[in-house]
Design a protein around this motif. Structure first.
Motif, PDB file in Angstrom:
ATOM      1  N   ASP A  71       7.024  -7.396  31.915  1.00 34.71           N
ATOM      2  CA  ASP A  71       6.905  -6.400  29.793  1.00 34.71           C
ATOM      3  C   ASP A  71       6.042  -4.959  30.601  1.00 34.71           C
ATOM      4  O   ASP A  71       6.275  -4.235  30.313  1.00 34.71           O
ATOM      5  N   ARG A  72       5.161  -5.068  31.840  1.00 31.56           N
ATOM      6  CA  ARG A  72       3.939  -4.275  32.608  1.00 31.56           C
ATOM      7  C   ARG A  72       3.793  -4.864  33.725  1.00 31.56           C
ATOM      8  O   ARG A  72       3.949  -6.238  34.189  1.00 31.56           O
ATOM      9  N   ILE A  73       3.077  -3.587  34.217  1.00 30.51           N
ATOM     10  CA  ILE A  73       2.541  -3.933  35.752  1.00 30.51           C
ATOM     11  C   ILE A  73       1.238  -3.595  36.003  1.00 30.51           C
ATOM     12  O   ILE A  73       0.289  -2.438  34.998  1.00 30.51           O
ATOM     13  N   ASP A  74       0.640  -4.270  36.444  1.00 27.07           N
ATOM     14  CA  ASP A  74      -1.510  -4.010  35.913  1.00 27.07           C
ATOM     15  C   ASP A  74      -1.458  -3.503  37.429  1.00 27.07           C
ATOM     16  O   ASP A  74      -1.882  -4.438  38.781  1.00 27.07           O
ATOM     17  N   LEU A  75      -1.725  -2.546  38.254  1.00 27.18           N
ATOM     18  CA  LEU A  75      -1.878  -2.391  39.688  1.00 27.18           C
ATOM     19  C   LEU A  75      -3.479  -1.942  39.761  1.00 27.18           C
ATOM     20  O   LEU A  75      -4.397  -1.333  38.510  1.00 27.18           O
ATOM     21  N   ASP A  76      -3.635  -2.585  40.777  1.00 26.16           N
ATOM     22  CA  ASP A  76      -5.242  -2.739  41.005  1.00 26.16           C
ATOM     23  C   ASP A  76      -5.850  -1.284  41.993  1.00 26.16           C
ATOM     24  O   ASP A  76      -4.996  -0.956  43.056  1.00 26.16           O
ATOM     25  N   PRO A  77      -6.425  -0.282  41.038  1.00 25.31           N
ATOM     26  CA  PRO A  77      -6.649   0.715  41.750  1.00 25.31           C
ATOM     27  C   PRO A  77      -7.785   0.420  43.075  1.00 25.31           C
ATOM     28  O   PRO A  77      -7.862   1.089  43.497  1.00 25.31           O
ATOM     29  N   ALA A  78      -7.653  -0.545  43.370  1.00 20.24           N
ATOM     30  CA  ALA A  78      -8.955  -0.900  44.066  1.00 20.24           C
ATOM     31  C   ALA A  78      -7.750  -1.482  46.039  1.00 20.24           C
ATOM     32  O   ALA A  78      -8.688  -1.383  46.781  1.00 20.24           O
ATOM     33  N   THR A  79      -6.724  -1.745  45.464  1.00 22.19           N
ATOM     34  CA  THR A  79      -5.910  -1.835  46.323  1.00 22.19           C
ATOM     35  C   THR A  79      -5.075  -0.760  47.029  1.00 22.19           C
ATOM     36  O   THR A  79      -5.081   0.334  46.248  1.00 22.19           O
ATOM     37  N   ARG A  80      -5.562  -0.641  48.344  1.00 21.75           N
ATOM     38  CA  ARG A  80      -5.035   0.383  48.880  1.00 21.75           C
ATOM     39  C   ARG A  80      -3.720   0.048  50.244  1.00 21.75           C
ATOM     40  O   ARG A  80      -3.834  -0.263  50.770  1.00 21.75           O
ATOM     41  N   TRP A  81      -2.064   0.673  50.022  1.00 18.61           N
ATOM     42  CA  TRP A  81      -1.704   0.294  50.795  1.00 18.61           C
ATOM     43  C   TRP A  81      -1.406   1.344  51.997  1.00 18.61           C
ATOM     44  O   TRP A  81      -1.329   2.420  51.346  1.00 18.61           O
ATOM     45  N   VAL A  82      -1.607   0.855  52.776  1.00 24.00           N
ATOM     46  CA  VAL A  82      -1.638   1.296  54.543  1.00 24.00           C
ATOM     47  C   VAL A  82      -0.851   1.475  55.754  1.00 24.00           C
ATOM     48  O   VAL A  82      -0.987   2.004  56.058  1.00 24.00           O
ATOM     49  N   GLY A  83       0.271   0.920  55.073  1.00 22.95           N
ATOM     50  CA  GLY A  83       1.230   1.004  56.158  1.00 22.95           C
ATOM     51  C   GLY A  83       2.280   0.090  55.957  1.00 22.95           C
ATOM     52  O   GLY A  83       2.188  -0.844  54.953  1.00 22.95           O
ATOM     53  N   LEU A  84       3.580   0.407  56.003  1.00 28.38           N
ATOM     54  CA  LEU A  84       4.974   0.160  55.796  1.00 28.38           C
ATOM     55  C   LEU A  84       5.685  -0.597  56.437  1.00 28.38           C
ATOM     56  O   LEU A  84       6.292   0.685  57.899  1.00 28.38           O
ATOM     57  N   THR A  85       6.851  -1.451  57.229  1.00 33.28           N
ATOM     58  CA  THR A  85       6.878  -2.096  58.346  1.00 33.28           C
ATOM     59  C   THR A  85       8.585  -2.400  58.135  1.00 33.28           C
ATOM     60  O   THR A  85       8.450  -3.204  57.466  1.00 33.28           O
ATOM     61  N   VAL A  86       9.275  -1.815  57.846  1.00 38.73           N
ATOM     62  CA  VAL A  86      11.019  -2.519  57.328  1.00 38.73           C
ATOM     63  C   VAL A  86      11.617  -3.306  58.580  1.00 38.73           C
ATOM     64  O   VAL A  86      11.271  -3.052  60.039  1.00 38.73           O
ATOM     65  N   LEU A  87      11.086  -4.858  58.579  1.00 45.97           N
ATOM     66  CA  LEU A  87      11.671  -5.747  60.012  1.00 45.97           C
ATOM     67  C   LEU A  87      13.856  -5.976  60.098  1.00 45.97           C
ATOM     68  O   LEU A  87      14.134  -6.063  61.363  1.00 45.97           O
ATOM     69  N   ARG A  88      14.288  -6.337  59.034  1.00 46.05           N
ATOM     70  CA  ARG A  88      15.456  -6.184  58.800  1.00 46.05           C
ATOM     71  C   ARG A  88      16.187  -5.813  57.174  1.00 46.05           C
ATOM     72  O   ARG A  88      15.521  -5.907  56.615  1.00 46.05           O
ATOM     73  N   THR A  89      17.282  -5.126  56.961  1.00 47.15           N
ATOM     74  CA  THR A  89      18.291  -4.891  56.129  1.00 47.15           C
ATOM     75  C   THR A  89      19.674  -5.344  55.899  1.00 47.15           C
ATOM     76  O   THR A  89      20.224  -5.732  57.470  1.00 47.15           O
TER      77      THR A  89
END
Length: 143
Positions: free
Chosen positions: A72-90
């Motif tokens: 119904d909703r998403i509560d994002l944590d403002p203290a969390t910083r997303w700092v990188g992404l690696t796609v391993l496979r599709t």
């Protein structure tokens, strides 16, 4: 911050790290977040969802979540910083295919240098379905 990008983000490299020479947010995930176009592959949707976490766009996350599994909703944590992404496979997830799977590792940090910071990773295998001409996130399992 609900439904929008952080200040100056349009000129910064896109958080997803996708595209040639790391495109600017305005040329990569920005148009998806703004509703100007839909993701054309499951991987593109996954990257744009990662970027939505990074810029705090909870509205986009809900819009791109399959109705049968969407909260119904998403509560994002403002203290969390997303700092990188690696796609391993599709697997699958291209234009005309009905389903796709993307395995990735997303890196995060919390805290400040003054108080120390926690760092971690989210390793997930995400499932996507295509319906009514667009990709939707279904669910994810730990990788």
């Amino acid at each position: 911050m609900s439904g929008g990008a952080f200040g100056g983000a349009l000129l910064r490299p896109c958080p997803c790290g996708g595209g040639p020479d790391t495109l600017a947010y305005a040329a990569c995930c920005g148009p998806l977040h703004a509703g100007e176009r839909w993701a054309t592959t499951a991987e593109e949707l996954m990257r744009s969802r990662y970027s939505a976490f990074a810029v705090g766009d909870d509205a986009y996350l809900l819009r791109t979540w399959h109705p049968r599994t969407r909260p119904d909703r998403i509560d994002l944590d403002p203290a969390t910083r997303w700092v990188g992404l690696t796609v391993l496979r599709t697997r699958a997830g291209a234009g005309g295919e009905p389903t796709g799977v993307v395995e990735f590792v997303a890196r995060w940090s919390q805290g400040t240098s003054r108080t120390g910071s926690d760092r971690g990773t989210l390793h997930e295998v995400s499932r996507f379905e295509r319906g009514a001409g667009r990709w939707l996130y279904v669910d994810g399992q730990p990788g």
